[in-house]
Design an enzyme around this catalytic site. Structure first.
Site, PDB file in Angstrom:
ATOM      1  N   ASP A  22       0.932  -1.077   0.196  1.00  0.00           N
ATOM      2  CA  ASP A  22       0.424  -0.217  -0.202  1.00  0.00           C
ATOM      3  C   ASP A  22       0.393   1.267   0.091  1.00  0.00           C
ATOM      4  O   ASP A  22       0.698   2.043  -0.847  1.00  0.00           O
ATOM      5  CB  ASP A  22      -0.275   0.315   1.546  1.00  0.00           C
ATOM      6  CG  ASP A  22      -2.138  -1.205   1.635  1.00  0.00           C
ATOM      7  OD1 ASP A  22      -3.286  -1.018   0.869  1.00  0.00           O
ATOM      8  OD2 ASP A  22      -2.002  -1.797   1.909  1.00  0.00           O
TER       9      ASP A  22
ATOM     10  N   THR B 211      -6.748  -4.329   0.515  1.00  0.00           N
ATOM     11  CA  THR B 211      -5.366  -4.849   0.708  1.00  0.00           C
ATOM     12  C   THR B 211      -5.859  -6.228   2.178  1.00  0.00           C
ATOM     13  O   THR B 211      -5.180  -7.059   2.235  1.00  0.00           O
ATOM     14  CB  THR B 211      -5.087  -3.556   2.256  1.00  0.00           C
ATOM     15  OG1 THR B 211      -4.656  -2.279   1.316  1.00  0.00           O
ATOM     16  CG2 THR B 211      -3.576  -4.082   3.125  1.00  0.00           C
TER      17      THR B 211
END
Length: 305
Positions: free
Chosen positions: A50, A121
């Site tokens: 990320d 995620t």
């Protein structure tokens, strides 16, 4: 040639190339297995992928478009970005397109770019890599007018290469995919895999689906609509953010679909708006009657969000 093109054209052309680089970073980190997970809150984690993918995207775009507001999910970073992550190339096919008149001379101060460097995620951390996308949405004023969805693990049947990039611009069209209408005679709804609750379930029950696809990532859910694998995407919760929906909304709309809140209103995407999509997400595939879904979601569900 590129600098002669309108701002929006260059933004989309740059976002196409940089999203592909972000996808490569995501794959490389997953292959190494060093995810370095940080817990940001309840059902909300962040990985090295990320952070790195966002640094790549924001540094690349901000160097080329210094006067454009860019908002990323992971917040600002002071980390030094490796030179190989800074992408200044632009997609040549996108640069050839002709914009509608109202988008040709927009001012940088009216543009806001919403970045979700790794949508899905939780699924990424669990190894469900086909759920994840890279999202770059572009708003002019309050309206989502363009976007890019990159799927790092999409495998081309023709070339066996990894990665697919879908893009769209209002009034122009889209590229990187061909929409497929969902099957007639049944109702397939996609919804959250990891953030369900009684309100989410009540909304689904009211729509009487024949099948429910519980998957991760707003981008992935909208891709299912575009691929004809689902008729609607329903999320009766406040958990979604603007960076989750700006790019998917723009691409879905360009392909003939619709995304609104549960009251049928569009979300605003200007730089000063609230980040939270507080009234739920309702998206329908091209050819679906969006108003039917709005009218069939019970008022008590809408009030509960």
């Amino acid at each position: 040639m590129a600098q002669c093109q309108p701002l929006l054209t260059r933004l989309i052309a740059s976002s196409v190339t940089v999203s592909s680089q972000a996808g490569k970073i995501i794959r490389d980190i997953f292959t190494r297995g060093e995810l370095n997970i940080i817990d940001k809150g309840v059902n909300d984690i962040q990985t090295e992928a990320d952070r790195s993918a966002q640094n790549c995207i924001i540094e690349s775009l901000s160097r080329q478009f210094p006067d454009v507001t860019i908002i990323g999910e992971e917040g600002p970073s002071r980390c030094e970005v490796p030179p190989e992550w800074i992408i200044t190339d632009m997609d040549q096919e996108v640069l050839k397109i002709k914009l509608p008149n109202h988008l040709e001379n927009i001012s940088p101060k009216d543009v806001c770019v919403w970045v979700d460097p790794l949508d899905g995620t939780s699924e990424y951390a669990q190894g469900l890599i086909n759920h994840i996308t890279v999202l770059i949405g572009i708003a002019v004023g309050s309206k989502a007018v363009g976007g890019v969805i990159h799927q790092p693990y999409y495998e081309s049947k023709e070339t066996s290469s990894l990665g697919r990039t879908m893009w769209a611009i209002e009034g122009v069209g889209f590229g990187g995919f061909k929409p497929i209408l969902p099957p007639v005679g049944k109702r397939i709804i996609t919804t959250t895999r990891s953030h369900s609750n009684k309100t989410v379930q009540a909304a689904l029950d009211a729509l009487k689906p024949d099948e429910i696809l519980r998957v991760g990532g707003a981008g992935h859910k909208v891709v299912l609509l575009l691929e004809g694998k689902a008729h609607a995407y329903i999320f009766a919760s406040r958990g979604c953010k603007r960076w989750d929906t700006c790019a998917p909304e723009a691409i879905l709309h360009a392909a003939g679909g619709t995304m609104t809140d549960f009251w049928g209103e569009k979300y605003a995407y200007d730089a000063n708006t609230d980040y939270l999509n507080a009234k739920g997400i309702l998206a329908t595939a091209p050819g679906e009657q969006h108003s039917w879904y709005i009218s069939n979601i019970p008022d008590e569900v809408k009030q509960e969000i």
